[in-house]
Write a protein that holds these residues in place. Structure first.
Motif: not given
Length: 246
Positions: A147-149, A151-152, A176-177, A216, A227-228
């Motif tokens: 999981q990345t910003l 591709e959340w 969310g984050p 995101p 994405s974010i």
């Protein structure tokens, strides 16, 4: 399916008090007062807020996705924070003298889980002018392995509903984050008389310059879905304050 109860009416606005909500929490607190001007503590809260019509309930605002099926919107509230941990403390520096003495440093650190969010689609699949949540694609994990910003969540795990149908994905089914923030304060009092003093204070907000990200983009058919691209709070801020109390 498409509601044909009023086929000649293009839109109806109404107000009602039919929403429901529930909240449960467990709260713990610890505080220790230490000699020589030091004290510190922490508190932890576990909570779960549920509703079927929060301020942004449903897929497109303050109303449910399908007004005839309120149960489909029963889920974690958009404002739900499942866990929150606070650390705080202060310390009077052990220096003496007109310049070196009278300083106090204090701080607050906050860690909390992210806010839930829904995955919706552009347009109106039901042809009613109302938005809809997406359908779930069976067998596809919505959370990427890495999981990345960028591709959340995995947009391929969701699809547009069939014509004249509401989306079958749950409301606020993703999270969310997390948030992490540290604030620090350095202050000094210079006394002239018992009730008169000059206060100097240096404050640092988001001291570690840790980014606090928003949820995101979550509307299928829109650019950047999954994405974010921005933060919810400013980067590190430092301010100096001088105050005369008399």
């Amino acid at each position: 399916p498409y509601n044909t109860r009023y086929p000649d009416v293009t839109g109806i606005s109404y107000l009602e008090t039919g929403a429901n909500s529930a909240f449960n929490s467990l709260q713990t607190s610890f505080e220790k007062r230490v000699s020589r001007g030091m004290n510190f503590g922490a508190n932890w809260t576990w909570g779960h807020s549920l509703d079927n019509a929060a301020d942004d309930g449903g897929a497109d605002g303050t109303v449910p996705q399908n007004p005839l099926n309120r149960r489909a919107d029963w889920a974690s509230s958009t404002s739900d924070i499942r866990q929150r941990l606070n650390f705080f403390g202060s310390y009077e520096l052990p220096f003496r003298g007109p310049l070196a003495g009278g300083w106090e440093v204090s701080g607050l650190s906050v860690l909390q889980t992210g806010h839930p969010f829904s995955v919706s689609v552009t347009g109106s699949p039901t042809n009613t002018g109302r938005a809809s949540r997406a359908d779930v694609v069976p067998g596809v994990n919505p959370i990427p392995q890495n999981q990345t910003l960028a591709e959340w969540f995995n947009p391929a795990a969701f699809a547009f509903p069939q014509a004249y149908n509401w989306g079958n994905s749950g409301r606020n089914l993703l999270t969310g984050p997390r948030a992490f923030n540290v604030d620090l304060n350095l202050a000094k009092k210079i006394k002239f008389k018992e009730s008169r003093y000059l206060m100097f204070r240096a404050e640092a907000f988001n001291l570690l310059n840790h980014p606090q990200f928003i949820i995101p983009a979550s509307t299928l058919g829109s650019a950047g879905v999954g994405s974010i691209t921005s933060t919810a709070r400013p980067a590190r801020q430092i301010q100096l304050v001088v105050k005369l109390v008399f």
